[in-house]
Design a protein around this motif. Sequence first.
Motif, PDB file in Angstrom:
ATOM      1  N   UNK A  32       0.853  -1.175   0.000  1.00 10.68           N
ATOM      2  CA  UNK A  32       0.000   0.000   0.000  1.00 10.68           C
ATOM      3  C   UNK A  32       0.895   1.233   0.000  1.00 10.68           C
ATOM      4  N   UNK A  33       0.586   2.218  -0.854  1.00 12.92           N
ATOM      5  CA  UNK A  33       1.346   3.471  -0.845  1.00 12.92           C
ATOM      6  C   UNK A  33       0.649   4.462   0.072  1.00 12.92           C
ATOM      7  N   UNK A  35       0.276   7.722   0.859  1.00 12.24           N
ATOM      8  CA  UNK A  35       0.618   9.088   0.447  1.00 12.24           C
ATOM      9  C   UNK A  35       0.494  10.088   1.583  1.00 12.24           C
ATOM     10  N   UNK A  93      -7.918  -1.668  -5.074  1.00  8.30           N
ATOM     11  CA  UNK A  93      -6.911  -0.679  -4.709  1.00  8.30           C
ATOM     12  C   UNK A  93      -7.521   0.713  -4.589  1.00  8.30           C
ATOM     13  N   UNK A  94      -8.538   0.982  -5.423  1.00  7.43           N
ATOM     14  CA  UNK A  94      -9.023   2.353  -5.565  1.00  7.43           C
ATOM     15  C   UNK A  94      -9.646   2.920  -4.282  1.00  7.43           C
ATOM     16  N   UNK A  95     -10.504   2.186  -3.583  1.00  7.42           N
ATOM     17  CA  UNK A  95     -11.085   2.776  -2.363  1.00  7.42           C
ATOM     18  C   UNK A  95     -10.039   3.167  -1.331  1.00  7.42           C
ATOM     19  N   UNK A  96      -9.006   2.336  -1.142  1.00  5.88           N
ATOM     20  CA  UNK A  96      -8.006   2.713  -0.144  1.00  5.88           C
ATOM     21  C   UNK A  96      -7.164   3.888  -0.637  1.00  5.88           C
ATOM     22  N   UNK A  97      -6.976   3.984  -1.951  1.00  7.25           N
ATOM     23  CA  UNK A  97      -6.256   5.149  -2.494  1.00  7.25           C
ATOM     24  C   UNK A  97      -7.028   6.433  -2.208  1.00  7.25           C
ATOM     25  N   UNK A  98      -8.354   6.377  -2.438  1.00  3.25           N
ATOM     26  CA  UNK A  98      -9.184   7.544  -2.153  1.00  3.25           C
ATOM     27  C   UNK A  98      -9.135   7.862  -0.658  1.00  3.25           C
ATOM     28  N   UNK A  99      -9.195   6.797   0.151  1.00  5.12           N
ATOM     29  CA  UNK A  99      -9.171   7.012   1.598  1.00  5.12           C
ATOM     30  C   UNK A  99      -7.897   7.733   2.010  1.00  5.12           C
ATOM     31  N   UNK A 101      -5.973   9.634   0.170  1.00  3.09           N
ATOM     32  CA  UNK A 101      -5.971  11.024  -0.304  1.00  3.09           C
ATOM     33  C   UNK A 101      -6.847  11.888   0.611  1.00  3.09           C
TER      34      UNK A 101
END
Lengths: 290, 337
Positions: A32-33, A35, A93-99, A101
């Motif tokens: 997981x990145x 950010x 992957x997308x929901x955790x990326x949004x989370x 951000x």
Amino acid sequence: MSAQLWVSVVQIGCFFGLVALGYYLVLEGADFFNFALGPFAMFSGLTASWLMAEQGWPLGVAAVLGIAIAAVLAVVTEIAIVRPVDARSSGGELPSLIAVVAVLFAVEQLAGTLFGRQLMPGRSWLPGVSLDLGFVTVDGQTIALVVCTLVSFTAVWVWTRKSKYGRILRAVGSNREAARTLGMPVGRVRLVAFALAGLVVGLAGQLFSAKAGVSFQSGFGWALSGFLALVIGGTGSVWAPLAGGLLLALAQTFVPYYLGSASLDYAVLAVAILFFALRPNGLFVRKVRV
Amino acid sequence: MSAVSVQKGAAGSFGWVRSAETARVLGTLVLTLGVIAWAGGDLFRQDLALLGATYALLALGMYLPFNLAGALSLAYSAYVAIGGYAVGLVATKTGWPLPVAYLLGAIASAVLAVALGFATRRLSGFYLAAVTLLFGMAFQSFLLDAKDLTGGALGIGSIRPLTFFGTELDRRTFIALTLLVVWITAVAVDRIRRSPFGVALQSSRDVPAAVEAAGIGVPALRLTVLGAGAAIASVGGGLFTTANQTIGPDTFTLHLVMLAIFMPLLGGQGSAWGAVLGAVLVVELTFNLQIFERSGSLIFGVAVLAVLLIAPRGILGYAGQGARLLRGLLTRTGGTR
């Protein structure tokens, strides 16, 4: 070409390397990145600067508190946000990326609301010290940054090799499913990885805010630079993020010097696309002996 | 249940009058007209309406590739800016009518989006987001750097207003037109969502292999919606620039894209109208509230986190659930009577 620029390269490179080390830990432990690590570093630096400037706290206490807050933020992010969102999206992957951000944005705005929206100066850890190497002078803050970077990387390196959790982290990083099947505490290792990453970037934020100051919006750029450093270095070894950070700092310092300031962003974009096209695993690839 | 189906049959060829789709289209049109009436002659309200319309077009542009196809591209600040600069350049360097600029801007950003999408076609998730973000940053430096074309840090000012058969449109009429454009776009995007194309798009996000097996090329599908989304966002930038008569490198920043990701999330990803509702909420929280209270953006960030954790389907998703529940209760009581 001034030799002093090289000191700046080392300084920025160590900082990028530390942020990339935070990414590396989370990436190994949770695939997981994170950010939001950039804003965590910012929050650490801004907390300490604010405590010292507005409340008159001594440097040591403010710095320790700032680093601790970064670690707490990282742990809270994992427990309260990333884990529930991850569990619900079942691997997407997308929901955790949004989370993440959203966390980035919320931390940024929280810092802006708490500490004000102007640039705050950091304070040097070794104000009276400077090292004259003949051709360049190295100030105390750079020495502190370099020493702390080397200590952090060595500590993480030893930790992943010698300690129980460190070895589990490597196992999880190389194959999560196998690690889970073998009954390893994957969830707890994830949490440890997040906390360690928070500590590392908290320290980085403290050390770097003395050079350029820190404002509530600094974290965004730091997060991107750390990400790039990790992309360049790869995850083949614990030391890869440091190499990536130094290379990125080299490019960031010398490309504008020779080609003008706007070329930097073009160069960064070109480097990123080139790396993804040619060496998607970074410079240091883990070799498997058969 | 049988009573409901009989009712539908009885409506016969006039069934469309009673359909949920007609209700949605007409209802949103009434809402749009309401916003137009609310904005009226008040300058501040006009500004809010214009900003909301621009945000909504940006969010609708991102809705196609991101919410439907699952490709998070963060280069949208560049596409909105292209729309704005197209208006600026056409107005100051040529004698062409301004609508040509909307078309040129849309084409230019669609071409750029397809090119960038092609260069990043192997990336997904975190990597795609980061590389497209870097593109947005590079584009912003380009706007500052290419002084001959973009006017550098000053941007392009004194853009002539839109004329309609020789008469100048005043700001009030223009903003009303802009809001109608938002309405038309939202209706269109929502219809795309429910068309066979939209179904293929959403399946390509969840099960790309199955879509490929059905004979639809997923990469081509993605590039198509990336281009279409960029064109919609660019029109938003063009309309905003026309109303404000000036454009600069700071008009559309990377920060805006971050807000745009959250708009459909807040409003509800299940329908294109969620993106519009999210845009309205963002304007209210970060712009209107910010003037009275500096913590509007913080409230917004916390709201996004709360929606993410508690109500992943957004406000419209919950409203829809409530409406269905209510309707279920009503039909049940109707049945027993």
